[in-house]
Design a protein around this motif. Structure first.
Motif, PDB file in Angstrom:
ATOM      1  N   TRP A 120       0.805  -1.229   0.000  1.00 24.20           N
ATOM      2  CA  TRP A 120       0.000   0.000   0.000  1.00 24.20           C
ATOM      3  C   TRP A 120       0.835   1.275   0.000  1.00 24.20           C
ATOM      4  CZ3 TRP A 120      -5.367   0.133   2.758  1.00 24.20           C
ATOM      5  CH2 TRP A 120      -6.179  -0.884   2.230  1.00 24.20           C
ATOM      6  N   PRO A 121       1.945   1.362   0.740  1.00 21.16           N
ATOM      7  CA  PRO A 121       2.707   2.618   0.727  1.00 21.16           C
ATOM      8  C   PRO A 121       3.189   3.040  -0.660  1.00 21.16           C
ATOM      9  CG  PRO A 121       3.380   1.273   2.579  1.00 21.16           C
ATOM     10  CD  PRO A 121       2.495   0.406   1.736  1.00 21.16           C
ATOM     11  N   GLU A 122       3.312   2.094  -1.587  1.00 19.71           N
ATOM     12  CA  GLU A 122       3.751   2.433  -2.942  1.00 19.71           C
ATOM     13  C   GLU A 122       2.682   3.191  -3.723  1.00 19.71           C
ATOM     14  OE1 GLU A 122       5.309  -0.822  -5.206  1.00 19.71           O
ATOM     15  OE2 GLU A 122       6.063  -1.858  -3.416  1.00 19.71           O
ATOM     16  N   PHE A 123       1.428   3.091  -3.286  1.00 22.58           N
ATOM     17  CA  PHE A 123       0.332   3.613  -4.096  1.00 22.58           C
ATOM     18  C   PHE A 123      -0.475   4.725  -3.424  1.00 22.58           C
ATOM     19  CE2 PHE A 123       1.192  -0.732  -5.417  1.00 22.58           C
ATOM     20  CZ  PHE A 123       1.332  -0.583  -6.786  1.00 22.58           C
ATOM     21  N   THR A 124      -0.298   4.910  -2.128  1.00 26.23           N
ATOM     22  CA  THR A 124      -1.073   5.945  -1.443  1.00 26.23           C
ATOM     23  C   THR A 124      -0.495   7.321  -1.744  1.00 26.23           C
ATOM     24  OG1 THR A 124       0.281   5.547   0.528  1.00 26.23           O
ATOM     25  CG2 THR A 124      -1.859   4.475   0.430  1.00 26.23           C
ATOM     26  N   GLY A 125      -1.350   8.230  -2.162  1.00 26.72           N
ATOM     27  CA  GLY A 125      -0.928   9.604  -2.385  1.00 26.72           C
ATOM     28  C   GLY A 125      -1.134  10.431  -1.129  1.00 26.72           C
TER      29      GLY A 125
END
Length: 264
Positions: A120-125
């Motif tokens: 998830w950290p790769e995709f959360t803005g």
């Protein structure tokens, strides 16, 4: 304040784009990934990899067979791929790129059992905040979040080398630690339900999912205004009252496309 709550998105990015319309915030209770589509067997990650016929047999075993039969058949499917872990990782990342881009700001999200929280950290803005065993203040109320779902007592996750994918299933001790971290909660936000029979029984699958006794104890002790959750797609009851707390299954968002609305 108006907050929209969704759960069990399972790949429905088009509806997710609209879920926050008219709301001050969006709460997402997990199961973003469309891994096995039990209605349209040619869809989802398994449908793309194995085809509708094989996914249909897997779905039948999940519904009618034993756990050992289902696991054995699943292993034959994954063994047919040269690099099952790589294929699943690529498919999950593609879905997450689309789904997180569909979330409107501000969004508060916790993962479901059909999720890979480590990615998830790769995709959360900037507009998306991920919480698990944590509390966030929204409009003056304290929202407490716990993600994932419970393993059956005594079941230890099999850590097979090269496993294609691992769902976010937690043993009771780990899950209860997340619940214990929540204090002074006004709105309890979880993927799984509290341990009430009418909320955990799925009338289509004809089985009970595992509810959390720790969540039920928190509700009785802290008396939040709402307990909102998903996980059970076709519950015997969508709501129940525990003292002052309204316990509410917010619905199978993949199918309904409609958020549950909180107002105060």
């Amino acid at each position: 304040m108006r907050v929209h709550v969704v759960s069990d998105v399972h790949g429905n990015a088009d509806a997710l784009k609209r879920a926050g319309e008219g709301a001050d915030a969006l709460v997402v209770l997990g199961d973003l990934i469309d891994f096995v589509d039990y209605r349209d067997h040619d869809k989802g990650i398994m449908g793309a990899l194995f085809g509708a016929e094989k996914v249909g047999e897997f779905a039948r075993l999940r519904r009618e067979g034993t756990r050992d039969e289902t696991v054995a058949y699943s292993r034959t499917l994954w063994a047919s791929l040269d690099d099952p872990a790589g294929a699943v990782d690529e498919a999950i990342r593609a879905q997450y790129a689309t789904l997180f881009a569909a979330m409107t700001a501000p969004t508060y999200a916790t993962p479901g059992n059909v999720d890979t929280p480590a990615l998830w950290p790769e995709f959360t803005g900037e507009g998306v905040r991920v919480l698990d065993g944590e509390v966030a203040e929204i409009g003056g109320l304290r929202f407490g979040f716990v993600g994932g779902a419970l393993l059956p007592d005594g079941v230890v996750p099999r850590r097979r080398k090269g496993a294609a994918w691992r769902p976010y299933l937690r043993d009771r001790e780990d899950y209860d630690r997340g619940v214990a971290a929540l204090t002074g909660v006004d709105v309890l936000c979880t993927h799984g339900p509290p341990a009430l029979p009418e909320l955990t029984y799925d009338v289509v699958a004809r089985r009970s999912e595992i509810g959390s006794t720790a969540l039920l104890e928190l509700i009785r002790a802290q008396r939040p205004r709402w307990s909102v959750f998903g996980h059970v797609h076709q519950p015997l009851a969508a709501r129940a009252r525990v003292g002052l707390t309204e316990c509410r299954n917010v619905g199978h968002f993949k199918e309904t496309g409609l958020p549950y609305v909180l107002r105060w």
